[in-house]
Design a protein around this motif. Structure first.
Motif, short mmCIF file in Angstrom:
data_model
loop_
_atom_site.label_atom_id
_atom_site.label_comp_id
_atom_site.label_asym_id
_atom_site.label_seq_id
_atom_site.Cartn_x
_atom_site.Cartn_y
_atom_site.Cartn_z
N LEU A 1 0.85 -1.17 0.00
CA LEU A 1 0.00 0.00 0.00
C LEU A 1 0.89 1.23 0.00
N ILE A 2 0.57 2.18 -0.87
CA ILE A 2 1.36 3.40 -0.95
C ILE A 2 0.42 4.61 -0.95
N ALA A 3 0.98 5.77 -0.68
CA ALA A 3 0.26 7.03 -0.82
C ALA A 3 0.58 7.60 -2.19
N GLN A 4 -0.44 7.81 -3.03
CA GLN A 4 -0.22 8.19 -4.41
C GLN A 4 -1.15 9.33 -4.83
N LYS A 5 -0.86 9.94 -5.99
CA LYS A 5 -1.70 11.02 -6.50
C LYS A 5 -2.99 10.48 -7.12
N GLU A 6 -2.92 9.29 -7.73
CA GLU A 6 -4.06 8.73 -8.44
C GLU A 6 -5.12 8.20 -7.48
N GLU A 7 -6.37 8.47 -7.78
CA GLU A 7 -7.47 7.97 -6.96
C GLU A 7 -7.53 6.45 -7.01
N PHE A 8 -7.81 5.83 -5.88
CA PHE A 8 -7.95 4.37 -5.81
C PHE A 8 -9.17 4.08 -4.95
#
Length: 452
Positions: free
Chosen positions: A380-387
């Motif tokens: 699990l990562i923190a990203q710009k893209e919505e998930f």
């Protein structure tokens, strides 16, 4: 010596083009190739899953043949196959290309089901292959045909009520609105589904005419009656309205006097399931707000700010989810990071089970998600893209309310704590949970504690 004929510029151009196409035709003939403009669109290669996979709920698939299982597809369904590679078939699903063990499937020359293009788009949540009506010969089930009254009864009872309440409740605990006749049958058929509708007062008792048809207006009226019965029985204030039906976006001929088709009836039932699920979620959220309830993980997840901790460890001081400096999610025994939870929509999974889909964001706006296709061990990562996450609640052994964080499109790909560890820095990952049940899954259970 023959005199060479001179061509005009236009004649010379015609001559050169004619010679070019003659060469092209010769090459195509030699290699048995037909130009695309002269081809009929090739039909896909189809296989049907006919054999069970031991120890799996459905039939498992892999992203590569030499890698672990990452999800499942339904048995007794037809799937589009892109390639045959030894003992494996590469199949096409909505969200990617995967491998099934070939021995689980049999090749077929046509799909089991055909439907209109608008219906195919909607029913894609099933992931099975649905053909376009008119492009195949006779198939087992043509959803563009009028729905029979027997099918209508099965859709309303099985596809709606049994999906919401379960088979046992429909049979034994959902009370009737009419008194049972002496002979025990509510209609002139022995159909359980027709009998339930008559028992609940949705259709009159007596002559049922199972092979008859229903109009679109009659079908929607029956849906209204069923939901009205359900609202009164459950003493709920929410009511299905004509505006709700209009917003469902059902395709086909919606003239009240037009015959209702199978695909229209099926989609109506699907949309009612989603509508009902949303009503329950909204009701739960309102209760939490008015009662100022702050569960350690909510029964009806609603928007808000939460901390998230694992079920593992010494209660109530289990480690929390935390985003490290590299943007990866891990456990922390000292830091309680806050996350913003936002409801986005409700969708159906391949089993027609409604899923409440949410985003989980850090306070600075990054989304918790997965880079690429979620497979065993994905961080699990923190990203710009919505998930989007399917947040599914349930109780635990000690009666704390817990939540599963599941990938919506890879069935049983669930967030868990790596290696059942609770030490600082333990990675939080996704993994295929083979059975999807049981008390041995505490590393898949998380407690959402509402902050505000």
């Amino acid at each position: 010596m023959k005199k060479q004929m001179k061509l005009s510029p236009s004649g010379k151009k015609w001559y050169e083009w004619n010679r070019f196409f003659s060469v092209v035709f010769l090459v195509c003939t030699m290699f048995n190739f037909v130009p695309a403009t002269g081809q009929k669109s090739a039909k896909p290669m189809l296989y049907k899953v006919n054999y069970a996979s031991k120890d799996f709920t459905q039939t498992p698939y892999r992203i590569k043949t030499n890698e672990p299982v990452v999800g499942e597809v339904l048995r007794s369904q037809v799937y589009e196959v892109l390639a045959v590679e030894g003992d494996w078939l590469k199949i096409k699903l909505r969200h990617g290309e995967y491998y099934l063990y070939k021995s689980r499937l049999d090749k077929v020359d046509k799909p089991d089901v055909v439907a209109s293009p608008w219906a195919k788009e909607w029913f894609a949540y099933n992931d099975a292959y649905i053909g376009t009506a008119g492009e195949w010969g006779e198939v087992a089930d043509d959803w563009t045909k009028p729905v029979t009254r027997a099918e209508m009864a099965e859709f309303l009872v099985h596809d709606i009520m049994e999906n919401i309440y379960g088979n046992w409740a429909v049979k034994f605990s959902l009370k009737g609105m009419v008194e049972a006749p002496v002979q025990g049958f509510f209609t002139d058929t022995d159909s359980f589904y027709a009998g339930r509708l008559a028992y609940w007062g949705i259709v009159p008792g007596g002559k049922f005419n199972p092979q008859g048809t229903v109009t679109y207006g009659e079908m929607t009226d029956l849906v209204f009656k069923l939901m009205e019965y359900d609202s009164k029985r459950d003493n709920r204030s929410s009511r299905l309205t004509k505006a709700d039906i209009a917003a469902f976006g059902i395709g086909g001929d919606k003239n009240p006097n037009a015959l209702c088709t199978k695909e229209q009836a099926r989609m109506l039932c699907d949309k009612v399931l989603i509508w009902n699920h949303n009503q329950e979620r909204v009701t739960g959220a309102k209760y939490e707000a008015t009662a100022n309830v702050k569960y350690g993980g909510t029964v009806s997840m609603c928007d808000g700010t939460f901390t998230i901790k694992t079920m593992l460890g010494k209660k109530p001081n289990q480690p929390h989810l935390f985003v490290n400096a590299a943007g990866k999610v891990e456990l922390s025994n000292s830091q309680k990071q806050q996350f913003r939870i936002t409801y986005k929509k409700t969708a159906l999974n391949m089993n027609r089970q409604p899923m409440s889909l949410f985003t989980i964001q850090t306070i600075d706006g990054r989304y918790l998600g997965i880079a690429g296709t979620p497979v065993n061990g994905s961080r699990l990562i923190a990203q710009k893209e919505e998930f989007l996450w399917w947040l599914e609640h349930g109780p635990s052994e000690d009666y704390q309310y817990t939540t599963f964080m599941e990938v919506p499109f890879n069935y049983h790909q669930i967030v868990n704590v790596s290696g059942w560890k609770t030490t600082d820095g333990t990675p939080v990952i996704t993994w295929f949970w083979r059975h999807g049940t049981g008390s041995d899954a505490n590393n898949c259970k998380f407690i959402f504690s509402k902050v505000k």
